[in-house]
Scaffold this active site. Structure first.
Site, PDB file in Angstrom:
ATOM      1  N   ALA A   1       0.860  -1.178   0.000  1.00 36.15           N
ATOM      2  CA  ALA A   1       0.000   0.000   0.000  1.00 36.15           C
ATOM      3  C   ALA A   1       0.901   1.234   0.000  1.00 36.15           C
ATOM      4  O   ALA A   1       2.087   1.148   0.351  1.00 36.15           O
ATOM      5  CB  ALA A   1      -0.870  -0.012   1.253  1.00 36.15           C
TER       6      ALA A   1
ATOM      7  N   GLY B   1       0.496  -5.106   0.777  1.00 31.97           N
ATOM      8  CA  GLY B   1      -0.611  -5.108  -0.175  1.00 31.97           C
ATOM      9  C   GLY B   1      -0.208  -5.729  -1.509  1.00 31.97           C
ATOM     10  O   GLY B   1      -1.059  -6.247  -2.243  1.00 31.97           O
TER      11      GLY B   1
ATOM     12  N   GLU C   1      -0.703  -9.332  -1.019  1.00 36.51           N
ATOM     13  CA  GLU C   1      -2.153  -9.565  -0.913  1.00 36.51           C
ATOM     14  C   GLU C   1      -2.802  -9.539  -2.299  1.00 36.51           C
ATOM     15  O   GLU C   1      -3.671 -10.351  -2.616  1.00 36.51           O
ATOM     16  CB  GLU C   1      -2.777  -8.510   0.019  1.00 36.51           C
ATOM     17  CG  GLU C   1      -2.333  -8.724   1.467  1.00 36.51           C
ATOM     18  CD  GLU C   1      -2.738  -7.594   2.395  1.00 36.51           C
ATOM     19  OE1 GLU C   1      -2.400  -6.428   2.092  1.00 36.51           O
ATOM     20  OE2 GLU C   1      -3.394  -7.863   3.416  1.00 36.51           O
TER      21      GLU C   1
ATOM     22  N   GLU D   1       3.996  -5.638   7.352  1.00 35.82           N
ATOM     23  CA  GLU D   1       3.187  -4.600   8.011  1.00 35.82           C
ATOM     24  C   GLU D   1       3.537  -4.381   9.477  1.00 35.82           C
ATOM     25  O   GLU D   1       3.508  -3.247   9.956  1.00 35.82           O
ATOM     26  CB  GLU D   1       1.691  -4.935   7.887  1.00 35.82           C
ATOM     27  CG  GLU D   1       1.102  -4.707   6.494  1.00 35.82           C
ATOM     28  CD  GLU D   1       1.247  -5.910   5.576  1.00 35.82           C
ATOM     29  OE1 GLU D   1       2.037  -6.825   5.877  1.00 35.82           O
ATOM     30  OE2 GLU D   1       0.557  -5.930   4.543  1.00 35.82           O
TER      31      GLU D   1
HETATM   32  C1  3H9 Z   1       0.581  -2.392   3.385  1.00 38.34           C
HETATM   33  O1  3H9 Z   1       0.842  -2.784   2.289  1.00 38.34           O
HETATM   34  C2  3H9 Z   1      -0.718  -2.623   4.068  1.00 38.34           C
HETATM   35  C3  3H9 Z   1      -1.549  -3.594   3.315  1.00 38.34           C
HETATM   36  O2  3H9 Z   1      -1.891  -4.651   4.145  1.00 38.34           O
HETATM   37  C4  3H9 Z   1      -2.742  -2.954   2.689  1.00 38.34           C
HETATM   38  C5  3H9 Z   1      -3.717  -2.339   3.632  1.00 38.34           C
HETATM   39  C6  3H9 Z   1      -4.966  -1.783   2.982  1.00 38.34           C
HETATM   40  N1  3H9 Z   1       4.626   3.499   0.071  1.00 38.34           N
HETATM   41  O3  3H9 Z   1      13.268   1.994   0.512  1.00 38.34           O
HETATM   42  P1  3H9 Z   1      13.671   2.706  -0.727  1.00 38.34           P
HETATM   43  C7  3H9 Z   1       9.346   4.973  -1.199  1.00 38.34           C
HETATM   44  S1  3H9 Z   1       1.726  -1.500   4.267  1.00 38.34           S
HETATM   45  C8  3H9 Z   1       5.095   4.724  -0.204  1.00 38.34           C
HETATM   46  O4  3H9 Z   1      14.665   3.804  -0.592  1.00 38.34           O
HETATM   47  P2  3H9 Z   1      14.850   0.282  -1.729  1.00 38.34           P
HETATM   48  C9  3H9 Z   1      10.426   5.326  -0.189  1.00 38.34           C
HETATM   49  O5  3H9 Z   1       9.936   6.183   0.796  1.00 38.34           O
HETATM   50  C10 3H9 Z   1       3.118  -1.413   3.194  1.00 38.34           C
HETATM   51  N2  3H9 Z   1       6.383   4.975  -0.500  1.00 38.34           N
HETATM   52  O6  3H9 Z   1      14.157   1.702  -1.868  1.00 38.34           O
HETATM   53  C11 3H9 Z   1      11.472   5.958  -1.081  1.00 38.34           C
HETATM   54  O7  3H9 Z   1      11.056   7.292  -1.330  1.00 38.34           O
HETATM   55  P3  3H9 Z   1      12.138   8.456  -1.475  1.00 38.34           P
HETATM   56  C12 3H9 Z   1       3.843  -2.699   3.178  1.00 38.34           C
HETATM   57  C13 3H9 Z   1       7.208   3.927  -0.515  1.00 38.34           C
HETATM   58  O8  3H9 Z   1      15.080  -0.187  -3.099  1.00 38.34           O
HETATM   59  C14 3H9 Z   1      11.343   5.172  -2.392  1.00 38.34           C
HETATM   60  O9  3H9 Z   1      10.046   4.579  -2.361  1.00 38.34           O
HETATM   61  N3  3H9 Z   1       5.046  -2.552   2.426  1.00 38.34           N
HETATM   62  C15 3H9 Z   1       6.789   2.631  -0.216  1.00 38.34           C
HETATM   63  O10 3H9 Z   1      15.985   0.367  -0.784  1.00 38.34           O
HETATM   64  C16 3H9 Z   1      12.369   4.085  -2.541  1.00 38.34           C
HETATM   65  O11 3H9 Z   1      12.345   3.263  -1.372  1.00 38.34           O
HETATM   66  C17 3H9 Z   1       6.191  -2.173   2.990  1.00 38.34           C
HETATM   67  O12 3H9 Z   1       6.265  -1.975   4.170  1.00 38.34           O
HETATM   68  C18 3H9 Z   1       5.426   2.431   0.072  1.00 38.34           C
HETATM   69  N4  3H9 Z   1       4.941   1.215   0.338  1.00 38.34           N
HETATM   70  O13 3H9 Z   1      13.774  -0.649  -1.022  1.00 38.34           O
HETATM   71  C19 3H9 Z   1       7.363  -2.054   2.064  1.00 38.34           C
HETATM   72  N5  3H9 Z   1       7.853   1.801  -0.286  1.00 38.34           N
HETATM   73  O14 3H9 Z   1      13.011   8.060  -2.640  1.00 38.34           O
HETATM   74  C20 3H9 Z   1       8.083  -0.774   2.334  1.00 38.34           C
HETATM   75  C21 3H9 Z   1       8.900   2.564  -0.626  1.00 38.34           C
HETATM   76  O15 3H9 Z   1      11.320   9.662  -1.687  1.00 38.34           O
HETATM   77  N6  3H9 Z   1       9.164  -0.566   1.418  1.00 38.34           N
HETATM   78  N7  3H9 Z   1       8.521   3.844  -0.769  1.00 38.34           N
HETATM   79  O16 3H9 Z   1      12.909   8.467  -0.179  1.00 38.34           O
HETATM   80  C22 3H9 Z   1      10.342  -1.229   1.492  1.00 38.34           C
HETATM   81  O17 3H9 Z   1      10.532  -2.121   2.282  1.00 38.34           O
HETATM   82  C23 3H9 Z   1      11.427  -0.779   0.553  1.00 38.34           C
HETATM   83  O18 3H9 Z   1      11.089   0.507   0.104  1.00 38.34           O
HETATM   84  C24 3H9 Z   1      11.635  -1.687  -0.683  1.00 38.34           C
HETATM   85  C25 3H9 Z   1      12.600  -0.990  -1.682  1.00 38.34           C
HETATM   86  C26 3H9 Z   1      12.251  -3.005  -0.236  1.00 38.34           C
HETATM   87  C27 3H9 Z   1      10.349  -1.921  -1.392  1.00 38.34           C
END
Ligand code: 3H9
Length: 707
Positions: free
Chosen positions: A63, A106, A109, A129
């Site tokens: 999400a 998400g 999911e 999450e």
């Molecule tokens: C969820 O899904 C709830 C569900 O159950 C649905 C409920 C209805 N959203 O980390 P990076 C941005 S909860 C918005 O540097 P990497 C991040 O801020 C979500 N922004 O890259 C950054 O922005 P900026 C569950 C996001 O390659 C840019 O993308 N998912 C999101 O080192 C690059 O990110 C997670 O918790 C997001 N979801 O790592 C996954 N994700 O460049 C969270 C990233 O402006 N994300 N951004 O600073 C991660 O773990 C890592 O970002 C990922 C990539 C491994 C994906």
């Protein structure tokens, strides 16, 4: 269709591509786009099956986390993802989800609502999450146990840790690993299954187990999370939601999950953990150092000093594939340092962290030396000798002489002035602080200390290096103790004052540990070695202002040779397993010392203990922020979460103060000033923000500061 989602056709197979860079988060427009594509596909008889794939570097990483703040502040509350997922699952044309990069939250999911999943071998899937203080909110806790079994679903939803494609295949989350091009493989798979009935995950109950086995899984998971994720609410909620999947029909299970998801989302813990997520990424943004700043190639390094810190730093570099010289002046000390490194690697192999071969490869990258002979070749030197200015200056003078132009000269000092150290070289622009935390091969924090002459390239290189070596680098300015230790001083000062005023040693540690700190402040002192602070205080004694109260118990313990765990005795006494027990002798000594010093004794509440210690941190943090030694309040938070055991679910000391309300914090600090004098004078920034009804987070955004 929205421009975030594209629909194309390939010979009877429809391809839905999500294009929402950088991570294809499910921002507004993405679910709608997929839904519209499904509507068009349903009307198109030429389409026999569907592939859903992510454009760019990944499938869907979850999400859009930015949307959660809008939801909790009441600005948005859409229908959520559930209707879309049902629509996907109910599609009569087989839907194959093609995964590369990360299918997280998400994203997983969404994938589980498809009829089949294929993935490249480098892909990862997970329900992270809990790391944001929430649980899956789009039926992840209901579909995952149906695909992977109850135990695996509980593990994934409570730890939040991802698994690789190969493991996902083993557990039935993924149906096939694709070698070569993902889309080509997914299209071929789609043609294989196009004529078959489409299996709906929500109707697959065969892996939901039996009541007796499940009860065992849930109770042992509850025990584990209580121990390993102390204080966190979301892991227990995740267990409850998966439990609902085993006891209730799918639709009812989804309702339970929704209720728990919303409770978690609106909790203070979730808001704090989301703050941490964005703050960890924000630390990399340095206003005057653009992303494109050239970095110095880092092919080899050297460490001066093979003590605990030097040895740990050498390991960190070697672990990241960087060959490193490890220099000591004295052969015995060098042998001792190497033996410790070997033991650390052997322990890691024993615990199964990596293989013997990996340990040997890493060890081979560390070359012990007693001379500076090969220093002319290295790109970076990190000095980690004893904490004393005279010695450090001598080492830097020598480094300046032996190293080639362009070598970065870094000091691991925890308190001393980088500018003064740099003044002993002819190249202050190449001098910087890299302050590691003990044990260096374990702790994630790296304070990168900018001297007044340090060049932007050197800073950019060290920030990048922090990532290469798996640390979180935070840029700070050059003040005494930098950010972390400068704040830690008043925090530990208050812990001692409280003991001197009548609080029990255990009561002080318990209050902070109950707040969520990894350890209480006195036990932390014992772990780090009380003599470290004692030596530093002696170095700075000439700067103490007469008439300002100073704690004395810890110095008195040091004078008795009680340095903490390493001498088997400090605030506590320790057995040979390093287990702490209270020492009645210390209590007796303290009561005697305070009686001699005439400190009045009283009953002290746990609330006063936490307020005194934490607000001492906050007040000093406010000064640091205002003086520009930290770029943002959130940088201070990241330092405390990764270097000082501050609980992530409280967001860090500055965020915590914001959640209490700065007016209340200011009033309490002012009250302490009335009782305990000038050391508690409220920081001007704290007063101003409290008066204006603002937060530390506002300060970072509105005014910006410069480290
Ligand atoms: C969820 O899904 C709830 C569900 O159950 C649905 C409920 C209805 N959203 O980390 P990076 C941005 S909860 C918005 O540097 P990497 C991040 O801020 C979500 N922004 O890259 C950054 O922005 P900026 C569950 C996001 O390659 C840019 O993308 N998912 C999101 O080192 C690059 O990110 C997670 O918790 C997001 N979801 O790592 C996954 N994700 O460049 C969270 C990233 O402006 N994300 N951004 O600073 C991660 O773990 C890592 O970002 C990922 C990539 C491994 C994906």
């Amino acid at each position: 269709m929205t421009d975030l989602v594209q629909l194309t056709r390939d010979n009877g197979i429809a391809v839905i591509t999500i294009n929402n860079p950088p991570v294809n988060a499910l921002s507004p427009g993405v679910p709608e786009g997929i839904s519209e594509a499904l509507d068009q596909i349903a009307l198109d008889d030429s389409v026999k099956a569907v592939v859903l794939i992510g454009g760019g570097r990944t499938f869907v990483a979850g999400a859009d986390i930015k949307e959660f703040g809008k939801m909790t502040s009441g600005r948005t509350r859409g229908a959520g993802l559930l209707p879309l997922l049902l629509k996907m699952e109910d599609s009569t044309k087989p839907l194959i989800v093609a995964i590369h990069g990360t299918a997280f939250g998400g994203g997983l999911e969404l994938a589980m609502a498809g009829h089949y999943r294929v993935a490249v071998s480098s892909a990862q899937v997970g329900q992270p999450e809990v790391k944001l203080g929430i649980i899956p909110g789009a039926a992840g806790t209901q579909r995952l146990p149906r695909l992977a079994g109850v135990a695996k679903a509980v593990e994934m939803c409570t730890t939040g840790n991802p698994i690789k494609a190969e493991e996902a295949l083993k557990f039935g989350i993924v149906d096939r690993i694709i070698d070569g091009d993902l889309l080509t493989g997914a299209l071929a798979f789609a043609r294989e299954v196009a004529a078959k009935p489409a299996p709906k995950t929500r109707e697959r109950n065969e892996k939901l187990g039996n009541a007796a086995d499940n009860a065992q899984i849930f109770s042992s998971a509850r025990e584990t999370v209580a121990k390993k994720q102390r204080g966190l609410l979301a892991p227990a909620a995740a267990i409850e939601a998966v439990e609902a999947a085993t006891k209730l029909p799918f639709e009812e299970g989804c309702k339970t999950e929704q209720k728990l998801f919303i409770e978690c989302l609106f909790s203070e813990q979730s808001k704090s953990l989301i703050h941490v997520f964005f703050s960890e990424r924000e630390v990399n943004k340095i206003p005057d150092i653009p992303k494109e700043t050239a970095v110095i190639p880092m092919k080899s390094a050297a460490v001066v000093g093979a003590g605990t810190m030097g040895g740990g730093i050498a390991m960190v570099l070697a672990n990241a594939g960087i060959p490193v010289l490890l220099k000591e002046a004295d052969p015995t000390a060098l042998d001792r340092g190497l033996a410790t490194i070997q033991l650390n690697y052997a322990n890691s192999v024993k615990r199964g962290r990596f293989s013997q071969q990996v340990a040997e490869d890493r060890l081979k990258r560390i070359t012990p030396t007693l001379t500076y002979d090969d220093f002319s070749k290295v790109d970076l030197v990190i000095e980690a000798v004893f904490e004393g200015m005279a010695l450090k200056k001598e080492v830097f003078k020598e480094l300046d002489r032996v190293c080639k132009p362009g070598t970065i000269l870094a000091s691991n000092t925890s308190t001393l002035s980088i500018d003064e150290i740099a003044s002993s070289t002819s190249r202050p622009e190449f001098v910087i602080g890299t302050h590691f935390f003990s044990p260096a091969n374990v702790m994630r924090l790296l304070e990168i200390v900018r001297g007044k002459a340090t060049s932007k390239e050197v800073i950019a290189t060290c920030m990048q290096l922090s990532k290469t070596i798996g640390k979180i680098g935070v840029l700070v300015g050059n003040c005494r103790g930098f950010v972390g230790n400068r704040m830690f001083g008043p925090y530990r000062r208050e812990a001692q004052f409280l003991v001197e005023e009548g609080a029990g040693i255990e009561a002080v540690d318990k209050a902070l540990s109950d707040f969520g700190m990894a350890m209480g402040p006195l036990a932390t002192g014992d772990l780090a070695g009380l003599d470290v602070g004692w030596r530093i205080r002696k170095e700075y004694r000439h700067l103490e202002v007469p008439g300002i109260r100073q704690p004395f118990t810890e110095d008195s313990l040091c004078e008795l040779g009680r340095y903490g765990q390493k001498t088997g005795a400090g605030w506590y006494k320790y057995d040979d397993q390093r287990r702490a027990t209270l020492d009645p002798l210390v209590d007796e000594l303290i009561r005697k010392w305070v009686a001699e010093a005439g400190v009045p004794q009283r009953q002290i509440s746990a609330q006063e203990i936490t307020d005194r210690c934490l607000y001492a941190l906050v007040n000093e943090g406010a000064r640091i922020l205002e003086e520009g030694y930290a770029l943002r309040a959130s940088d201070i938070d990241i330092i405390y979460l990764n270097g000082y055991g501050f609980p992530a679910y409280r967001g860090g000391p500055m965020w915590y103060a914001d959640t209490v309300g700065l007016k209340q914090v200011y009033e309490r600090v002012s009250e302490f000033q009335r009782h305990h004098g000038e050391i508690w004078r409220p920081a001007p920034l704290l007063k101003r923000l409290a008066d204006e009804g603002k937060t530390f987070a506002d300060f970072g955004k509105e005014e910006g500061a410069a480290a």
